[in-house]
Design an enzyme around this catalytic site. Structure first.
Site, PDB file in Angstrom:
ATOM      1  N   HIS A 102     -39.639 -52.459 -11.223  1.00 28.82           N
ATOM      2  CA  HIS A 102     -40.364 -53.309 -12.167  1.00 28.82           C
ATOM      3  C   HIS A 102     -41.109 -52.469 -13.190  1.00 28.82           C
ATOM      4  O   HIS A 102     -41.488 -51.332 -12.919  1.00 28.82           O
ATOM      5  CB  HIS A 102     -41.375 -54.216 -11.438  1.00 28.82           C
ATOM      6  CG  HIS A 102     -42.276 -53.493 -10.505  1.00 28.82           C
ATOM      7  ND1 HIS A 102     -41.890 -53.113  -9.230  1.00 28.82           N
ATOM      8  CD2 HIS A 102     -43.557 -53.054 -10.635  1.00 28.82           C
ATOM      9  CE1 HIS A 102     -42.886 -52.493  -8.640  1.00 28.82           C
ATOM     10  NE2 HIS A 102     -43.908 -52.435  -9.469  1.00 28.82           N
ATOM     11  N   HIS A 104     -44.634 -52.607 -15.513  1.00 27.45           N
ATOM     12  CA  HIS A 104     -45.937 -53.235 -15.727  1.00 27.45           C
ATOM     13  C   HIS A 104     -46.200 -53.279 -17.228  1.00 27.45           C
ATOM     14  O   HIS A 104     -46.005 -52.278 -17.925  1.00 27.45           O
ATOM     15  CB  HIS A 104     -47.059 -52.391 -15.116  1.00 27.45           C
ATOM     16  CG  HIS A 104     -47.015 -52.245 -13.635  1.00 27.45           C
ATOM     17  ND1 HIS A 104     -47.799 -52.982 -12.787  1.00 27.45           N
ATOM     18  CD2 HIS A 104     -46.290 -51.417 -12.834  1.00 27.45           C
ATOM     19  CE1 HIS A 104     -47.573 -52.619 -11.533  1.00 27.45           C
ATOM     20  NE2 HIS A 104     -46.658 -51.661 -11.528  1.00 27.45           N
TER      21      HIS A 104
HETATM   22  P1  5GP Z   1     -46.291 -51.159  -7.876  1.00 20.91           P
HETATM   23  O1  5GP Z   1     -47.433 -50.536  -7.162  1.00 20.91           O
HETATM   24  O2  5GP Z   1     -45.132 -51.360  -6.940  1.00 20.91           O
HETATM   25  O3  5GP Z   1     -45.908 -50.452  -9.146  1.00 20.91           O
HETATM   26  O4  5GP Z   1     -46.784 -52.580  -8.364  1.00 20.91           O
HETATM   27  C1  5GP Z   1     -46.689 -53.738  -7.628  1.00 20.91           C
HETATM   28  C2  5GP Z   1     -47.534 -54.773  -8.321  1.00 20.91           C
HETATM   29  O5  5GP Z   1     -47.239 -56.024  -7.729  1.00 20.91           O
HETATM   30  C3  5GP Z   1     -49.043 -54.563  -8.179  1.00 20.91           C
HETATM   31  O6  5GP Z   1     -49.632 -54.450  -9.459  1.00 20.91           O
HETATM   32  C4  5GP Z   1     -49.527 -55.796  -7.422  1.00 20.91           C
HETATM   33  O7  5GP Z   1     -50.755 -56.260  -7.910  1.00 20.91           O
HETATM   34  C5  5GP Z   1     -48.405 -56.785  -7.671  1.00 20.91           C
HETATM   35  N1  5GP Z   1     -48.202 -57.754  -6.599  1.00 20.91           N
HETATM   36  C6  5GP Z   1     -48.265 -57.519  -5.266  1.00 20.91           C
HETATM   37  N2  5GP Z   1     -47.985 -58.660  -4.584  1.00 20.91           N
HETATM   38  C7  5GP Z   1     -47.728 -59.610  -5.515  1.00 20.91           C
HETATM   39  C8  5GP Z   1     -47.387 -61.001  -5.413  1.00 20.91           C
HETATM   40  O8  5GP Z   1     -47.253 -61.584  -4.339  1.00 20.91           O
HETATM   41  N3  5GP Z   1     -47.197 -61.673  -6.583  1.00 20.91           N
HETATM   42  C9  5GP Z   1     -47.340 -61.066  -7.816  1.00 20.91           C
HETATM   43  N4  5GP Z   1     -47.139 -61.825  -8.878  1.00 20.91           N
HETATM   44  N5  5GP Z   1     -47.691 -59.767  -7.934  1.00 20.91           N
HETATM   45  C10 5GP Z   1     -47.868 -59.042  -6.799  1.00 20.91           C
END
Ligand code: 5GP
Length: 141
Positions: A102, A104
């Site tokens: 993903h 951000h």
């Molecule tokens: P990563 O750390 O993998 O780059 O980012 C994962 C993102 O997913 C984090 O910013 C976190 O806040 C978000 N996130 C975690 N669980 C959920 C969820 O259940 N729904 C949504 N919409 N975002 C989530």
């Protein structure tokens, strides 16, 4: 490629858990981050089950960054941002917490620092309002 189909974004893609969606096409879905680091923090994911950018074809990655640019442009307008941070992590060692690739999109404001990554849940009504603002800027229903 190892991919865990039980991760939270795979569940959102399958419609098993809700999300505040802002954009969807054949290959891509975008929705609000539930623990935003700034108002309007949005996530863009491919529909193909892939853990990191290394698991995507060059065409799939091109499509993903193209949609990310499109949504980031609308987010800058929707949230009257001074700038926009794009972030993308590959692997736990790099800070990735959800194992589905993903981008951000994080609206930024001069002199305002980011909230901590994935730390505190936002109010659901506020997320719904932000999603509506972004959909309006994107001209999506
Ligand atoms: P990563 O750390 O993998 O780059 O980012 C994962 C993102 O997913 C984090 O910013 C976190 O806040 C978000 N996130 C975690 N669980 C959920 C969820 O259940 N729904 C949504 N919409 N975002 C989530």
């Amino acid at each position: 490629m190892s991919y865990n189909p039980k991760n939270i974004f795979a569940k959102i893609l399958r419609g098993e858990i809700p999300a505040h969606k802002v954009y969807e096409d054949e290959h891509t879905l975008a929705f609000m981050d539930v623990m935003p680091q700034s108002d309007g923090h949005t996530l863009v994911i491919p529909k193909v089950f892939a853990e990191t950018v290394f698991d995507l074809s060059p065409d799939a990655l091109k499509n993903l960054i193209g949609v990310t640019q499109h949504i980031a442009t609308a987010a800058k307008t929707a949230f009257a941002a001074d700038g926009v941070t794009l972030m993308q992590f590959n692997g736990a060692a790099a800070g990735q917490t959800v194992p589905h690739v993903h981008f951000h999109i994080i609206p930024r404001y001069t002199g305002k620092s980011l909230q901590a990554h994935g730390r505190s849940m936002a109010d659901n009504a506020l997320l719904a309002q932000h999603a509506e603002q972004l959909r309006a800027a994107l001209n999506t229903p």
